[in-house]
Design a protein around this motif. Structure first.
Motif: not given
Length: 389
Positions: A284-288, A322-323, A347-348
């Protein structure tokens, strides 16, 4: 006749010496016999300390010195007496002599004597005094052994007293531990009952709320109007969040109550299992997600380790600006017999000021609308790692 008299004197010595195990009484009895038998001008009886480093002045005749004076072992007794102010004869005076008190080369004391005896009878007197000293030596040996035994018995008594006190303290501590264990068992049973109640009694109404809200949206959407539909959607989302919160609380509770059994576990298999569970979220997130292997085996409780790794990877995918496409890198390193698992993401991040509190239950740094979740995930990670040691 003279020989008979000496024998009688030695017989009298045998009657007065060796009757007790009291050092003062025995040495006083010996000195009394000596004064009566040979009538010396001066006499000093020294007893060797058990450490063999000093001679202890215990009896004197013909001068005054404190009875507890100490003479360093190896120093000439006559010289030492002279240094203490005693009027001692010259070294060339044949009437001045020293008799060691020993048995089989074991020194028990020393006897210093200034005789009144004429030179022609001095050798006979010395033989008498030497024989008397040989009578005294085993008596002193017995006293030494008795004192050593008394000291050991006193030490044993002190140890017994200490051990008795420790045993009593241990019994009190055991009773407290038993009481605490009973309370913990009771609390654990209550927690189990609460967890069962939460799992069944609370989740059942939530499912009903979700079901009726969805039924409204499916069957009555045209009659609800836009506002009513929005309200129904909010009910569904709120019920879903509440259900997720209950599930996370139950997971946190299980980690705390679980009987930990450490076994060798393949870290690689655990990571693959977690990635399979998160496959939908990754797509869903396209995470690698990159796993740099091979990952080693570790000693852990498998189900708890799965929860820990799942929460870490899930957070790495979720908390992204985001993005930005999530990228997570997983690898391990061995240090000093331990394995450190790294989960690095883009991440943040967590500000340093918040890195302690973020591991507490319900602690969140962002609103639910920005990043969904319950604030329990990292608390589960911390609890799981602590339980596994």
């Amino acid at each position: 006749m003279e020989g008979d008299r000496r024998l009688e004197q030695l017989y009298q010595l045998g009657l007065v010496v060796g009757a007790t195990l009291d050092l003062t009484r025995e040495t006083a009895a010996f000195m009394g016999w000596l004064v009566e038998a040979v009538e010396p001008r001066l006499a000093a009886l020294f007893i060797a300390e058990r450490s063999r480093r000093e001679l202890w002045l215990v009896q004197v005749h013909g001068f005054d010195l404190p009875a507890d004076s100490r003479l360093p072992l190896g120093l000439d007794p006559w010289r030492w007496l002279g240094e203490q102010g005693v009027a001692v004869p010259s070294e060339r005076d044949p009437c001045r002599y020293v008799i060691p008190i020993s048995v089989e080369q074991q020194l028990f004391g020393t006897l210093c004597l200034l005789s009144r005896c004429p030179p022609d009878r001095l050798a006979e007197e010395q033989r008498l005094v030497s024989t008397a000293a040989s009578y005294l030596a085993p008596v002193l040996g017995n006293i030494w052994r008795y004192q050593a035994l008394e000291q050991r018995m006193a030490e044993v008594e002190r140890l017994n007293t200490t051990l008795t006190g420790l045993l009593e303290d241990l019994q009190v501590a055991n009773r407290r531990l038993e009481t605490t264990a009973a309370r913990l068992e009771e609390a654990n049973e209550e927690l189990k009952a609460f967890a069962y109640s939460v799992s069944h009694d609370l989740r059942a109404p939530l499912r009903a709320i979700q079901g009726f809200a969805r039924a409204l949206l499916e069957d009555c959407a045209d009659r609800l109007g836009p506002r009513g539909q929005d309200y129904a959607h909010r009910i569904v989302r709120a019920a879903r969040r509440m259900d997720r919160l209950i599930q996370d609380l139950l997971a946190y509770s299980r980690v705390g109550r679980l009987e930990i059994r450490l076994r060798r576990v393949s870290l690689g298999q655990v990571v693959r299992e977690v990635l399979a569970q998160l496959e939908a979220e990754i797509q869903r997130t396209g995470a690698q997600v990159v796993v740099e292997g091979p990952l080693p085996e570790v000693v852990a409780h498998r189900s708890v380790l799965v929860q820990v790794v799942e929460n870490l990877l899930s957070n790495g995918i979720k908390f992204i600006a985001e993005g930005v496409r999530p990228r997570v890198r997983v690898w391990a390193e061995e240090r000093g017999g331990r394995v450190r698992l790294w989960v690095e993401d883009n991440g943040i991040g967590i500000p340093p000021a918040d890195q302690d509190r973020i591991f507490r239950v319900f602690e969140r740094l962002h609103g639910v609308d920005t990043y969904p979740g319950t604030g329990v995930g990292l608390a589960i990670v911390k609890k799981g790692v602590e339980r596994m040691g």
